[in-house]
Write a protein that holds these residues in place. Structure first.
Motif, PDB file in Angstrom:
ATOM      1  N   ASP A  95       0.118   4.454  -0.219  1.00  0.00           N
ATOM      2  CA  ASP A  95      -0.414   5.705   0.312  1.00  0.00           C
ATOM      3  C   ASP A  95      -0.894   5.542   1.741  1.00  0.00           C
ATOM      4  O   ASP A  95      -1.388   4.501   2.137  1.00  0.00           O
ATOM      5  N   SER A  96      -0.745   6.620   2.485  1.00  0.00           N
ATOM      6  CA  SER A  96      -1.379   6.727   3.790  1.00  0.00           C
ATOM      7  C   SER A  96      -2.752   7.336   3.563  1.00  0.00           C
ATOM      8  O   SER A  96      -3.008   7.929   2.520  1.00  0.00           O
ATOM      9  N   GLU A  97      -3.638   7.183   4.531  1.00  0.00           N
ATOM     10  CA  GLU A  97      -4.985   7.731   4.370  1.00  0.00           C
ATOM     11  C   GLU A  97      -5.390   8.567   5.573  1.00  0.00           C
ATOM     12  O   GLU A  97      -5.027   8.274   6.699  1.00  0.00           O
ATOM     13  N   GLU A 131     -12.368  10.104   2.470  1.00  0.00           N
ATOM     14  CA  GLU A 131     -11.073   9.437   2.573  1.00  0.00           C
ATOM     15  C   GLU A 131     -10.129  10.136   1.613  1.00  0.00           C
ATOM     16  O   GLU A 131     -10.427  10.302   0.435  1.00  0.00           O
ATOM     17  N   GLN A 132      -8.994  10.569   2.123  1.00  0.00           N
ATOM     18  CA  GLN A 132      -8.009  11.273   1.311  1.00  0.00           C
ATOM     19  C   GLN A 132      -6.702  10.490   1.360  1.00  0.00           C
ATOM     20  O   GLN A 132      -6.178  10.221   2.432  1.00  0.00           O
ATOM     21  N   ASP A 133      -6.190  10.118   0.178  1.00  0.00           N
ATOM     22  CA  ASP A 133      -4.901   9.441   0.105  1.00  0.00           C
ATOM     23  C   ASP A 133      -3.794  10.475   0.225  1.00  0.00           C
ATOM     24  O   ASP A 133      -3.874  11.561  -0.351  1.00  0.00           O
ATOM     25  N   ASP A 166       0.874  -1.164   0.000  1.00  0.00           N
ATOM     26  CA  ASP A 166       0.000   0.000   0.000  1.00  0.00           C
ATOM     27  C   ASP A 166       0.910   1.213   0.000  1.00  0.00           C
ATOM     28  O   ASP A 166       1.639   1.450   0.953  1.00  0.00           O
ATOM     29  N   GLN A 200      -9.051   9.678   7.112  1.00  0.00           N
ATOM     30  CA  GLN A 200     -10.470   9.362   7.026  1.00  0.00           C
ATOM     31  C   GLN A 200     -11.224  10.294   7.966  1.00  0.00           C
ATOM     32  O   GLN A 200     -10.837  10.461   9.120  1.00  0.00           O
TER      33      GLN A 200
END
Length: 189
Positions: free
Chosen positions: A89-91, A124-126, A87, A93
């Protein structure tokens, strides 16, 4: 992450003058085309969209504003580091206190007026894993949300339940008294 002063200057003048008087950007992030702005009053998501095939229809910009008082809770998630599937990207939320609205029927091209869009109760933003201080965002949002004077989700002090003492009757042997006597030192064979 971009400089907050530059973001304040960019979004205070036309054509992007979305900030109100006395509002300043405190933290800002830029993706390929999009922005996420943390101001002293709200979070603003700026989504630059291309219209039509390959953007030949022009472009449009969507500004989505979420006041801090509308955020009920949030989470940050670090990027995963699996062996095969990683994965990247961090997210971030966010959940808001807005209700979802589902129109009775989907809009058609023949409609003159469209029904309202569904409410935004989850975002939710990557975020790029090596370019963002994820725990800094968590600390920032914690400070903003938990310091709100009318924070609706603050724990309330518990009231002590009144203790009701039932008078004992001499010689009464109910099940509870028998069990208590059996498990205590008063047990008899």
């Amino acid at each position: 992450q971009i400089d907050a002063r530059e973001a304040t200057a960019e979004f205070s003048r036309p054509p992007n003058n979305i900030l109100t008087g006395g509002e300043a950007v405190e933290m800002a992030f830029k993706g390929k085309r999009d922005y996420m702005l943390f101001t002293n009053r709200r979070i603003i998501f700026v989504d630059n969209k291309k219209v039509g095939l390959f953007g030949m229809g022009g472009k449009k910009v969507e500004y989505l504003s979420v006041p801090y008082a509308a955020i009920s809770h949030f989470a940050v998630q670090t990027a995963g580091g699996g062996f095969i599937f990683k994965d990247r990207d961090s997210e971030l939320q966010l959940w808001t206190d807005c209700c979802e609205y589902t129109p009775e029927r989907p809009p058609t091209d023949k409609d003159e007026g469209r029904p309202p869009l569904p409410g935004k109760c989850y975002f939710e933003q990557d975020l790029a894993k090596d370019k963002v201080d994820l725990l800094g965002i968590h600390r920032y949002l914690s400070e903003k949300l938990l310091s709100l004077p009318e924070f609706p989700y603050a724990p309330r002090p518990r009231l002590a339940a009144p203790k009701i003492n039932r008078p004992s009757i001499p010689g009464e042997t109910n099940l509870l008294n028998r069990l208590q006597g059996w498990f205590s030192d008063n047990a008899r064979e």
